[in-house]
Design a protein around this motif. Sequence first.
Motif, PDB file in Angstrom:
ATOM      1  N   ILE A 165       0.853  -1.193   0.000  1.00 31.11           N
ATOM      2  CA  ILE A 165       0.000   0.000   0.000  1.00 31.11           C
ATOM      3  C   ILE A 165       0.890   1.245   0.000  1.00 31.11           C
ATOM      4  CG2 ILE A 165      -2.024  -1.033   1.115  1.00 31.11           C
ATOM      5  CD1 ILE A 165      -1.059   0.211   3.755  1.00 31.11           C
ATOM      6  N   LYS A 166       0.325   2.323  -0.528  1.00 30.80           N
ATOM      7  CA  LYS A 166       1.042   3.603  -0.521  1.00 30.80           C
ATOM      8  C   LYS A 166       0.161   4.629   0.167  1.00 30.80           C
ATOM      9  CE  LYS A 166       2.554   6.079  -4.245  1.00 30.80           C
ATOM     10  NZ  LYS A 166       3.447   6.289  -5.403  1.00 30.80           N
ATOM     11  N   LEU A 167       0.622   5.088   1.333  1.00 32.56           N
ATOM     12  CA  LEU A 167      -0.150   6.074   2.092  1.00 32.56           C
ATOM     13  C   LEU A 167       0.128   7.462   1.538  1.00 32.56           C
ATOM     14  CD1 LEU A 167      -2.021   6.375   4.647  1.00 32.56           C
ATOM     15  CD2 LEU A 167       0.063   7.074   5.854  1.00 32.56           C
ATOM     16  N   LYS A 168      -0.946   8.145   1.159  1.00 35.99           N
ATOM     17  CA  LYS A 168      -0.821   9.521   0.674  1.00 35.99           C
ATOM     18  C   LYS A 168      -0.859  10.454   1.876  1.00 35.99           C
ATOM     19  CE  LYS A 168      -0.742   8.669  -3.773  1.00 35.99           C
ATOM     20  NZ  LYS A 168       0.219   9.200  -4.733  1.00 35.99           N
ATOM     21  N   THR A 169       0.175  11.272   2.005  1.00 37.75           N
ATOM     22  CA  THR A 169       0.341  12.122   3.184  1.00 37.75           C
ATOM     23  C   THR A 169       0.441  13.590   2.768  1.00 37.75           C
ATOM     24  OG1 THR A 169       2.692  11.670   2.983  1.00 37.75           O
ATOM     25  CG2 THR A 169       1.479  10.365   4.609  1.00 37.75           C
ATOM     26  N   VAL A 195       5.184   5.690   1.377  1.00 41.28           N
ATOM     27  CA  VAL A 195       4.585   6.980   1.736  1.00 41.28           C
ATOM     28  C   VAL A 195       4.810   7.948   0.576  1.00 41.28           C
ATOM     29  CG1 VAL A 195       4.795   8.976   3.269  1.00 41.28           C
ATOM     30  CG2 VAL A 195       4.860   6.659   4.227  1.00 41.28           C
ATOM     31  N   ASP A 196       3.746   8.668   0.193  1.00 36.23           N
ATOM     32  CA  ASP A 196       3.860   9.616  -0.927  1.00 36.23           C
ATOM     33  C   ASP A 196       3.211  10.941  -0.548  1.00 36.23           C
ATOM     34  OD1 ASP A 196       4.054  10.931  -3.328  1.00 36.23           O
ATOM     35  OD2 ASP A 196       2.855   9.491  -4.476  1.00 36.23           O
ATOM     36  N   TYR A 197       4.024  12.006  -0.538  1.00 36.50           N
ATOM     37  CA  TYR A 197       3.512  13.335  -0.189  1.00 36.50           C
ATOM     38  C   TYR A 197       2.948  14.096  -1.380  1.00 36.50           C
ATOM     39  CZ  TYR A 197       5.249  13.466   4.633  1.00 36.50           C
ATOM     40  OH  TYR A 197       5.443  13.246   5.975  1.00 36.50           O
ATOM     41  N   ASN A 198       3.184  13.647  -2.589  1.00 32.28           N
ATOM     42  CA  ASN A 198       2.718  14.413  -3.756  1.00 32.28           C
ATOM     43  C   ASN A 198       2.990  15.909  -3.598  1.00 32.28           C
ATOM     44  OD1 ASN A 198       0.632  11.867  -4.155  1.00 32.28           O
ATOM     45  ND2 ASN A 198       1.185  12.855  -6.071  1.00 32.28           N
ATOM     46  N   GLN A 199       4.192  16.269  -3.205  1.00 33.59           N
ATOM     47  CA  GLN A 199       4.657  17.665  -3.080  1.00 33.59           C
ATOM     48  C   GLN A 199       3.964  18.425  -1.960  1.00 33.59           C
ATOM     49  OE1 GLN A 199       5.137  19.660  -7.117  1.00 33.59           O
ATOM     50  NE2 GLN A 199       3.464  18.285  -7.651  1.00 33.59           N
ATOM     51  N   ILE A 221       9.927   6.967   0.755  1.00 33.40           N
ATOM     52  CA  ILE A 221       9.137   8.192   0.910  1.00 33.40           C
ATOM     53  C   ILE A 221       9.255   8.945  -0.411  1.00 33.40           C
ATOM     54  CG2 ILE A 221       8.897  10.390   2.138  1.00 33.40           C
ATOM     55  CD1 ILE A 221      10.113   9.033   4.610  1.00 33.40           C
ATOM     56  N   GLU A 222       8.082   9.341  -0.951  1.00 34.72           N
ATOM     57  CA  GLU A 222       8.059   9.896  -2.310  1.00 34.72           C
ATOM     58  C   GLU A 222       7.717  11.382  -2.296  1.00 34.72           C
ATOM     59  OE1 GLU A 222       6.070   7.225  -5.026  1.00 34.72           O
ATOM     60  OE2 GLU A 222       5.308   8.882  -6.224  1.00 34.72           O
ATOM     61  N   GLN A 223       8.483  12.138  -3.005  1.00 29.80           N
ATOM     62  CA  GLN A 223       8.253  13.544  -3.380  1.00 29.80           C
ATOM     63  C   GLN A 223       7.604  14.374  -2.263  1.00 29.80           C
ATOM     64  OE1 GLN A 223       9.204  14.440  -6.786  1.00 29.80           O
ATOM     65  NE2 GLN A 223       9.195  16.478  -5.892  1.00 29.80           N
ATOM     66  N   ALA A 246      11.725  10.278  -6.279  1.00 32.91           N
ATOM     67  CA  ALA A 246      11.250  11.454  -7.003  1.00 32.91           C
ATOM     68  C   ALA A 246      10.090  11.039  -7.894  1.00 32.91           C
ATOM     69  CB  ALA A 246      12.378  12.029  -7.856  1.00 32.91           C
ATOM     70  N   ASP A 247       9.042  11.848  -7.885  1.00 35.66           N
ATOM     71  CA  ASP A 247       7.943  11.624  -8.830  1.00 35.66           C
ATOM     72  C   ASP A 247       7.759  12.893  -9.662  1.00 35.66           C
ATOM     73  OD1 ASP A 247       5.666  11.007 -10.225  1.00 35.66           O
ATOM     74  OD2 ASP A 247       4.393  10.641  -8.492  1.00 35.66           O
ATOM     75  N   GLU A 248       7.113  13.913  -9.067  1.00 30.94           N
ATOM     76  CA  GLU A 248       6.832  15.126  -9.836  1.00 30.94           C
ATOM     77  C   GLU A 248       8.103  15.845 -10.300  1.00 30.94           C
ATOM     78  OE1 GLU A 248       5.123  14.024  -7.237  1.00 30.94           O
ATOM     79  OE2 GLU A 248       3.063  14.742  -7.198  1.00 30.94           O
ATOM     80  N   SER A 249       9.252  15.613  -9.639  1.00 32.23           N
ATOM     81  CA  SER A 249      10.506  16.255 -10.078  1.00 32.23           C
ATOM     82  C   SER A 249      11.052  15.656 -11.373  1.00 32.23           C
ATOM     83  CB  SER A 249      11.586  16.120  -8.999  1.00 32.23           C
ATOM     84  OG  SER A 249      11.297  16.939  -7.888  1.00 32.23           O
ATOM     85  N   VAL A 270       8.293   5.995 -12.421  1.00 36.06           N
ATOM     86  CA  VAL A 270       8.223   6.100 -13.889  1.00 36.06           C
ATOM     87  C   VAL A 270       6.757   6.013 -14.297  1.00 36.06           C
ATOM     88  CG1 VAL A 270       8.932   5.071 -16.077  1.00 36.06           C
ATOM     89  CG2 VAL A 270      10.453   4.945 -14.088  1.00 36.06           C
ATOM     90  N   LYS A 271       6.300   6.997 -15.075  1.00 34.56           N
ATOM     91  CA  LYS A 271       4.909   7.008 -15.537  1.00 34.56           C
ATOM     92  C   LYS A 271       4.898   7.363 -17.019  1.00 34.56           C
ATOM     93  CE  LYS A 271       3.208   8.720 -11.090  1.00 34.56           C
ATOM     94  NZ  LYS A 271       2.496   9.764 -10.344  1.00 34.56           N
ATOM     95  N   ILE A 272       4.184   6.586 -17.797  1.00 33.26           N
ATOM     96  CA  ILE A 272       4.131   6.909 -19.228  1.00 33.26           C
ATOM     97  C   ILE A 272       3.443   8.247 -19.458  1.00 33.26           C
ATOM     98  CG2 ILE A 272       4.250   4.490 -19.929  1.00 33.26           C
ATOM     99  CD1 ILE A 272       1.265   4.591 -20.572  1.00 33.26           C
TER     100      ILE A 272
END
Length: 375
Positions: A165-169, A195-199, A221-223, A246-249, A270-272
Amino acid sequence: MSALDQKIIGFDLWQLALPVVSARDHGIGRVEGACEIVVLRLTAEGGAEGFGEASPWSVFTGTPEASHAALDRYLRPLVLGRRVGDRALIMEQAAQAVAHCTEAKAALESALLDLIGQISALPVWALLGGKCRDTIPLSCSIANPDFDQDIALMERLRDDGVGLIKLKTGFRDHAFDIMRLERIARDFPEFGVRVDYNQGLGIEQAIPQVLDVARFRPDFIEQPVRFHHFDMMARLRGLIDVPLLADESVFGPEDMVRAAREGICDGVSVKIMKSGGLSRGQTVARIAGANGLMAYGGDMFEAGLAHLAGTHMIAATPEITLGCEFYQASYYLKEDILETPFQVRNGQVVVPDGPGLGARPDLGRLDHYAVRKPG
Ligand SMILES: [Mg+2]
Protein backbone atom coordinates in the motif's frame (compact mmCIF):
# COMPACT_ATOMS: atom_id res chain seq x y z
CA MET A 1 4.19 -4.50 -49.50
CA SER A 2 4.82 -5.29 -45.82
CA ALA A 3 1.82 -5.27 -43.48
CA LEU A 4 3.54 -2.44 -41.63
CA ASP A 5 3.57 -0.30 -44.80
CA GLN A 6 -0.20 0.16 -44.63
CA LYS A 7 -1.39 3.66 -43.87
CA ILE A 8 -3.23 4.96 -40.82
CA ILE A 9 -6.61 6.18 -42.06
CA GLY A 10 -8.67 6.66 -38.88
CA PHE A 11 -8.05 8.90 -35.84
CA ASP A 12 -10.98 9.08 -33.37
CA LEU A 13 -11.16 10.66 -29.93
CA TRP A 14 -13.42 10.30 -26.92
CA GLN A 15 -13.11 12.56 -23.87
CA LEU A 16 -14.60 10.71 -20.91
CA ALA A 17 -15.69 11.47 -17.35
CA LEU A 18 -15.54 8.17 -15.43
CA PRO A 19 -17.35 8.14 -12.06
CA VAL A 20 -15.25 7.12 -9.02
CA VAL A 21 -16.19 5.53 -5.69
CA SER A 22 -14.75 8.16 -3.33
CA ALA A 23 -12.77 11.36 -2.99
CA ARG A 24 -8.98 11.03 -2.89
CA ASP A 25 -6.54 13.57 -1.48
CA HIS A 26 -3.04 13.60 -2.90
CA GLY A 27 -0.79 16.29 -1.40
CA ILE A 28 -1.34 19.23 -3.68
CA GLY A 29 -4.76 18.26 -5.01
CA ARG A 30 -8.00 16.30 -4.68
CA VAL A 31 -9.91 14.10 -7.10
CA GLU A 32 -13.63 13.82 -6.58
CA GLY A 33 -16.60 12.76 -8.66
CA ALA A 34 -14.90 11.56 -11.82
CA CYS A 35 -11.60 10.80 -13.54
CA GLU A 36 -11.35 12.60 -16.86
CA ILE A 37 -9.42 10.88 -19.62
CA VAL A 38 -9.11 10.91 -23.41
CA VAL A 39 -9.19 7.73 -25.52
CA LEU A 40 -7.63 7.57 -29.00
CA ARG A 41 -8.48 4.98 -31.66
CA LEU A 42 -6.24 4.60 -34.71
CA THR A 43 -7.47 2.58 -37.69
CA ALA A 44 -5.20 1.14 -40.40
CA GLU A 45 -6.05 0.57 -44.07
CA GLY A 46 -6.52 -3.16 -43.48
CA GLY A 47 -9.10 -2.48 -40.74
CA ALA A 48 -6.92 -3.14 -37.67
CA GLU A 49 -7.45 -0.81 -34.72
CA GLY A 50 -5.16 0.41 -31.96
CA PHE A 51 -6.18 2.24 -28.77
CA GLY A 52 -4.43 4.59 -26.38
CA GLU A 53 -5.40 6.57 -23.27
CA ALA A 54 -4.33 10.01 -22.05
CA SER A 55 -4.84 10.32 -18.28
CA PRO A 56 -4.04 13.84 -17.14
CA TRP A 57 -4.44 15.41 -13.71
CA SER A 58 -4.70 19.19 -13.86
CA VAL A 59 -2.49 19.92 -10.81
CA PHE A 60 0.21 17.48 -11.92
CA THR A 61 0.55 16.94 -15.65
CA GLY A 62 -2.15 18.90 -17.46
CA THR A 63 -5.83 18.99 -18.35
CA PRO A 64 -8.11 16.67 -20.32
CA GLU A 65 -8.99 19.62 -22.54
CA ALA A 66 -5.30 20.13 -23.38
CA SER A 67 -4.83 16.39 -24.04
CA HIS A 68 -7.82 16.42 -26.39
CA ALA A 69 -6.62 19.54 -28.20
CA ALA A 70 -3.05 18.25 -28.53
CA LEU A 71 -4.28 15.05 -30.14
CA ASP A 72 -7.11 16.54 -32.18
CA ARG A 73 -5.44 19.63 -33.57
CA TYR A 74 -1.68 19.12 -33.42
CA LEU A 75 -1.00 15.38 -33.59
CA ARG A 76 -3.81 14.18 -35.89
CA PRO A 77 -2.23 15.76 -39.02
CA LEU A 78 1.10 14.07 -38.21
CA VAL A 79 -0.48 10.64 -37.99
CA LEU A 80 -3.12 10.36 -40.72
CA GLY A 81 -1.69 8.90 -43.92
CA ARG A 82 1.50 7.70 -42.22
CA ARG A 83 2.81 4.14 -42.36
CA VAL A 84 1.94 1.98 -39.36
CA GLY A 85 5.59 0.94 -38.97
CA ASP A 86 6.93 4.51 -38.61
CA ARG A 87 6.32 4.77 -34.84
CA ALA A 88 9.73 6.15 -33.87
CA LEU A 89 9.63 8.88 -36.51
CA ILE A 90 6.01 9.81 -35.72
CA MET A 91 6.84 10.08 -32.00
CA GLU A 92 9.92 12.20 -32.70
CA GLN A 93 7.82 14.57 -34.79
CA ALA A 94 5.07 14.59 -32.16
CA ALA A 95 7.63 15.75 -29.57
CA GLN A 96 8.46 18.70 -31.83
CA ALA A 97 4.89 19.49 -32.90
CA VAL A 98 3.55 20.36 -29.45
CA ALA A 99 5.35 21.14 -26.19
CA HIS A 100 4.51 19.25 -22.99
CA CYS A 101 1.13 17.41 -23.35
CA THR A 102 2.94 14.23 -22.33
CA GLU A 103 -0.31 12.33 -21.71
CA ALA A 104 -1.42 12.94 -25.31
CA LYS A 105 1.91 11.59 -26.57
CA ALA A 106 1.58 8.56 -24.29
CA ALA A 107 -1.88 7.89 -25.77
CA LEU A 108 -0.45 8.19 -29.28
CA GLU A 109 2.43 5.80 -28.68
CA SER A 110 0.11 3.30 -26.91
CA ALA A 111 -2.27 3.36 -29.87
CA LEU A 112 0.57 2.99 -32.40
CA LEU A 113 2.02 0.04 -30.48
CA ASP A 114 -1.41 -1.57 -30.08
CA LEU A 115 -2.03 -1.16 -33.80
CA ILE A 116 1.37 -2.66 -34.77
CA GLY A 117 0.76 -5.48 -32.29
CA GLN A 118 -2.68 -6.26 -33.72
CA ILE A 119 -1.24 -6.36 -37.25
CA SER A 120 1.85 -8.41 -36.36
CA ALA A 121 0.07 -10.63 -33.75
CA LEU A 122 2.69 -9.63 -31.15
CA PRO A 123 2.09 -8.27 -27.64
CA VAL A 124 3.28 -4.73 -26.96
CA TRP A 125 5.96 -6.02 -24.55
CA ALA A 126 7.54 -7.91 -27.46
CA LEU A 127 7.65 -4.70 -29.51
CA LEU A 128 9.38 -2.96 -26.59
CA GLY A 129 12.23 -5.45 -26.38
CA GLY A 130 10.78 -8.63 -24.86
CA LYS A 131 9.50 -9.71 -21.48
CA CYS A 132 11.42 -9.79 -18.19
CA ARG A 133 8.48 -10.66 -15.89
CA ASP A 134 5.04 -12.30 -16.11
CA THR A 135 3.50 -10.49 -13.13
CA ILE A 136 4.02 -7.16 -11.35
CA PRO A 137 3.33 -6.63 -7.62
CA LEU A 138 0.38 -4.25 -7.20
CA SER A 139 0.39 -1.34 -4.75
CA CYS A 140 -2.87 0.39 -3.88
CA SER A 141 -2.93 3.97 -2.65
CA ILE A 142 -4.55 4.90 0.66
CA ALA A 143 -5.75 8.42 0.03
CA ASN A 144 -9.32 8.75 1.26
CA PRO A 145 -9.95 11.80 3.48
CA ASP A 146 -12.30 9.43 5.39
CA PHE A 147 -9.81 6.99 6.95
CA ASP A 148 -12.57 4.59 8.06
CA GLN A 149 -13.33 3.97 4.39
CA ASP A 150 -9.64 3.29 3.80
CA ILE A 151 -9.62 0.76 6.64
CA ALA A 152 -12.42 -1.10 4.82
CA LEU A 153 -10.39 -0.86 1.61
CA MET A 154 -7.28 -2.27 3.32
CA GLU A 155 -9.31 -5.22 4.63
CA ARG A 156 -10.50 -5.88 1.09
CA LEU A 157 -6.94 -5.56 -0.27
CA ARG A 158 -5.67 -8.00 2.34
CA ASP A 159 -8.40 -10.48 1.38
CA ASP A 160 -7.43 -10.04 -2.27
CA GLY A 161 -3.76 -10.84 -1.58
CA VAL A 162 -2.48 -7.32 -2.27
CA GLY A 163 0.77 -6.90 -0.32
CA LEU A 164 1.69 -3.26 -0.94
CA ILE A 165 0.00 0.00 0.00
CA LYS A 166 1.04 3.60 -0.52
CA LEU A 167 -0.15 6.07 2.09
CA LYS A 168 -0.82 9.52 0.67
CA THR A 169 0.34 12.12 3.18
CA GLY A 170 0.68 15.87 3.53
CA PHE A 171 -2.86 16.83 2.56
CA ARG A 172 -4.33 17.50 6.03
CA ASP A 173 -1.86 17.70 8.92
CA HIS A 174 1.09 15.78 10.33
CA ALA A 175 -0.91 14.32 13.23
CA PHE A 176 -3.33 12.71 10.75
CA ASP A 177 -0.39 11.16 8.87
CA ILE A 178 1.20 9.79 12.04
CA MET A 179 -2.14 8.46 13.34
CA ARG A 180 -2.68 6.55 10.07
CA LEU A 181 0.89 5.18 10.03
CA GLU A 182 0.46 3.95 13.62
CA ARG A 183 -2.90 2.31 12.82
CA ILE A 184 -1.50 0.61 9.73
CA ALA A 185 1.58 -0.66 11.62
CA ARG A 186 -0.67 -2.01 14.39
CA ASP A 187 -3.60 -3.44 12.42
CA PHE A 188 -2.10 -4.24 9.01
CA PRO A 189 1.49 -5.38 9.68
CA GLU A 190 1.42 -7.66 6.63
CA PHE A 191 1.49 -4.74 4.18
CA GLY A 192 4.65 -3.33 2.71
CA VAL A 193 4.08 0.41 3.23
CA ARG A 194 5.23 3.28 1.04
CA VAL A 195 4.59 6.98 1.74
CA ASP A 196 3.86 9.62 -0.93
CA TYR A 197 3.51 13.34 -0.19
CA ASN A 198 2.72 14.41 -3.76
CA GLN A 199 4.66 17.66 -3.08
CA GLY A 200 2.45 18.38 -0.06
CA LEU A 201 5.07 19.83 2.32
CA GLY A 202 6.31 23.40 2.49
CA ILE A 203 10.04 23.94 2.91
CA GLU A 204 9.63 24.93 6.56
CA GLN A 205 7.81 21.69 7.48
CA ALA A 206 9.66 19.23 5.31
CA ILE A 207 12.65 18.25 7.45
CA PRO A 208 10.91 17.56 10.79
CA GLN A 209 7.91 15.83 9.23
CA VAL A 210 9.89 13.61 6.87
CA LEU A 211 12.31 12.65 9.69
CA ASP A 212 9.31 11.73 11.82
CA VAL A 213 7.72 9.60 9.10
CA ALA A 214 11.05 7.88 8.35
CA ARG A 215 10.91 6.39 11.87
CA PHE A 216 8.21 4.04 10.57
CA ARG A 217 10.71 2.71 8.04
CA PRO A 218 8.48 2.68 4.97
CA ASP A 219 9.87 1.06 1.79
CA PHE A 220 10.32 4.60 0.49
CA ILE A 221 9.14 8.19 0.91
CA GLU A 222 8.06 9.90 -2.31
CA GLN A 223 8.25 13.54 -3.38
CA PRO A 224 7.77 15.43 -0.07
CA VAL A 225 8.28 18.90 -1.60
CA ARG A 226 7.39 20.80 -4.77
CA PHE A 227 8.87 19.48 -7.99
CA HIS A 228 11.34 22.33 -8.47
CA HIS A 229 12.91 22.05 -4.99
CA PHE A 230 15.80 19.89 -6.14
CA ASP A 231 18.06 21.25 -3.36
CA MET A 232 15.59 20.30 -0.63
CA MET A 233 15.09 16.83 -2.13
CA ALA A 234 18.87 16.30 -2.03
CA ARG A 235 19.04 17.59 1.53
CA LEU A 236 16.21 15.34 2.74
CA ARG A 237 17.83 12.36 1.04
CA GLY A 238 20.96 12.95 3.10
CA LEU A 239 19.01 13.16 6.36
CA ILE A 240 16.95 9.95 6.24
CA ASP A 241 17.95 6.32 6.09
CA VAL A 242 14.98 5.16 3.99
CA PRO A 243 14.96 5.61 0.20
CA LEU A 244 13.65 8.90 -1.18
CA LEU A 245 11.76 8.68 -4.48
CA ALA A 246 11.25 11.45 -7.00
CA ASP A 247 7.94 11.62 -8.83
CA GLU A 248 6.83 15.13 -9.84
CA SER A 249 10.51 16.25 -10.08
CA VAL A 250 11.13 13.77 -12.91
CA PHE A 251 8.89 13.73 -15.96
CA GLY A 252 11.13 12.57 -18.81
CA PRO A 253 14.68 11.35 -19.45
CA GLU A 254 16.03 14.92 -19.39
CA ASP A 255 14.78 15.41 -15.80
CA MET A 256 16.18 12.01 -14.82
CA VAL A 257 19.65 13.01 -15.97
CA ARG A 258 19.48 16.15 -13.81
CA ALA A 259 18.02 14.28 -10.82
CA ALA A 260 20.84 11.74 -10.92
CA ARG A 261 23.49 14.44 -11.37
CA GLU A 262 22.17 16.47 -8.44
CA GLY A 263 21.61 13.45 -6.21
CA ILE A 264 18.00 14.27 -5.33
CA CYS A 265 16.69 10.70 -4.99
CA ASP A 266 17.36 7.00 -4.49
CA GLY A 267 14.73 6.06 -7.06
CA VAL A 268 12.09 7.37 -9.42
CA SER A 269 8.43 6.82 -10.15
CA VAL A 270 8.22 6.10 -13.89
CA LYS A 271 4.91 7.01 -15.54
CA ILE A 272 4.13 6.91 -19.23
CA MET A 273 1.84 9.93 -18.70
CA LYS A 274 4.83 11.98 -17.48
CA SER A 275 7.49 10.71 -19.85
CA GLY A 276 5.34 11.16 -22.96
CA GLY A 277 5.22 7.53 -24.02
CA LEU A 278 6.29 3.99 -23.28
CA SER A 279 9.71 4.23 -24.93
CA ARG A 280 10.61 7.37 -23.02
CA GLY A 281 9.40 5.72 -19.80
CA GLN A 282 11.84 2.89 -20.47
CA THR A 283 14.60 5.44 -21.03
CA VAL A 284 13.87 7.10 -17.67
CA ALA A 285 14.13 3.71 -15.94
CA ARG A 286 17.38 2.87 -17.76
CA ILE A 287 19.00 6.16 -16.83
CA ALA A 288 17.96 5.53 -13.23
CA GLY A 289 19.36 2.00 -13.34
CA ALA A 290 22.62 3.11 -14.92
CA ASN A 291 23.04 5.59 -12.08
CA GLY A 292 22.41 2.97 -9.41
CA LEU A 293 18.90 4.24 -8.67
CA MET A 294 15.67 2.26 -8.27
CA ALA A 295 12.50 2.57 -10.36
CA TYR A 296 8.82 2.16 -9.54
CA GLY A 297 5.85 1.83 -11.89
CA GLY A 298 3.66 4.80 -11.06
CA ASP A 299 0.45 5.96 -12.70
CA MET A 300 -2.02 8.81 -12.82
CA PHE A 301 -5.82 8.54 -12.29
CA GLU A 302 -6.14 6.03 -15.10
CA ALA A 303 -8.57 3.56 -16.58
CA GLY A 304 -7.64 0.04 -17.63
CA LEU A 305 -6.42 1.01 -21.08
CA ALA A 306 -3.57 3.12 -19.66
CA HIS A 307 -2.88 0.43 -17.04
CA LEU A 308 -2.36 -2.04 -19.89
CA ALA A 309 0.11 0.26 -21.63
CA GLY A 310 2.04 0.72 -18.38
CA THR A 311 1.95 -3.02 -17.72
CA HIS A 312 3.56 -3.82 -21.07
CA MET A 313 6.17 -1.11 -20.53
CA ILE A 314 7.13 -2.50 -17.10
CA ALA A 315 7.05 -6.08 -18.42
CA ALA A 316 9.78 -5.08 -20.87
CA THR A 317 11.84 -2.96 -18.45
CA PRO A 318 13.96 -4.93 -15.93
CA GLU A 319 15.01 -1.76 -14.08
CA ILE A 320 11.46 -1.22 -12.69
CA THR A 321 11.70 -3.48 -9.65
CA LEU A 322 9.42 -1.81 -7.08
CA GLY A 323 6.04 -2.94 -8.47
CA CYS A 324 3.25 -0.80 -9.87
CA GLU A 325 0.16 1.12 -8.76
CA PHE A 326 -2.33 0.20 -11.47
CA TYR A 327 -5.22 -0.11 -9.00
CA GLN A 328 -7.83 2.34 -10.25
CA ALA A 329 -9.57 0.01 -12.73
CA SER A 330 -10.12 -2.57 -9.96
CA TYR A 331 -10.56 -0.42 -6.84
CA TYR A 332 -11.40 3.17 -7.77
CA LEU A 333 -13.53 3.51 -10.89
CA LYS A 334 -17.21 2.65 -10.61
CA GLU A 335 -16.82 0.95 -13.98
CA ASP A 336 -13.72 0.45 -16.12
CA ILE A 337 -13.79 0.85 -19.90
CA LEU A 338 -12.14 -2.44 -20.97
CA GLU A 339 -14.16 -5.23 -22.62
CA THR A 340 -12.30 -7.83 -20.53
CA PRO A 341 -11.26 -6.78 -17.01
CA PHE A 342 -7.72 -5.60 -16.25
CA GLN A 343 -6.14 -8.72 -14.73
CA VAL A 344 -4.99 -8.66 -11.10
CA ARG A 345 -4.47 -12.04 -9.42
CA ASN A 346 -3.28 -12.58 -5.81
CA GLY A 347 -2.07 -9.00 -5.61
CA GLN A 348 -0.13 -9.23 -8.87
CA VAL A 349 -0.90 -7.53 -12.16
CA VAL A 350 -0.85 -10.21 -14.86
CA VAL A 351 1.07 -9.28 -18.02
CA PRO A 352 -1.12 -10.05 -21.07
CA ASP A 353 0.26 -12.24 -23.86
CA GLY A 354 -2.33 -11.52 -26.57
CA PRO A 355 -1.71 -9.26 -29.57
CA GLY A 356 -1.21 -5.53 -28.94
CA LEU A 357 -2.28 -4.34 -25.50
CA GLY A 358 -4.18 -7.58 -24.95
CA ALA A 359 -7.62 -6.03 -24.44
CA ARG A 360 -9.67 -3.24 -25.99
CA PRO A 361 -12.20 -0.72 -24.70
CA ASP A 362 -15.92 -1.38 -24.87
CA LEU A 363 -17.18 1.13 -27.44
CA GLY A 364 -20.60 1.30 -25.80
CA ARG A 365 -19.01 2.41 -22.54
CA LEU A 366 -16.85 4.98 -24.36
CA ASP A 367 -20.01 6.50 -25.82
CA HIS A 368 -21.86 6.25 -22.49
CA TYR A 369 -19.22 8.16 -20.50
CA ALA A 370 -18.26 10.57 -23.30
CA VAL A 371 -18.16 14.31 -22.70
CA ARG A 372 -16.98 14.60 -26.32
CA LYS A 373 -17.00 11.84 -28.91
CA PRO A 374 -16.10 11.28 -32.58
CA GLY A 375 -18.07 12.87 -35.38
MG1 LIG B 1 3.65 10.09 -6.53
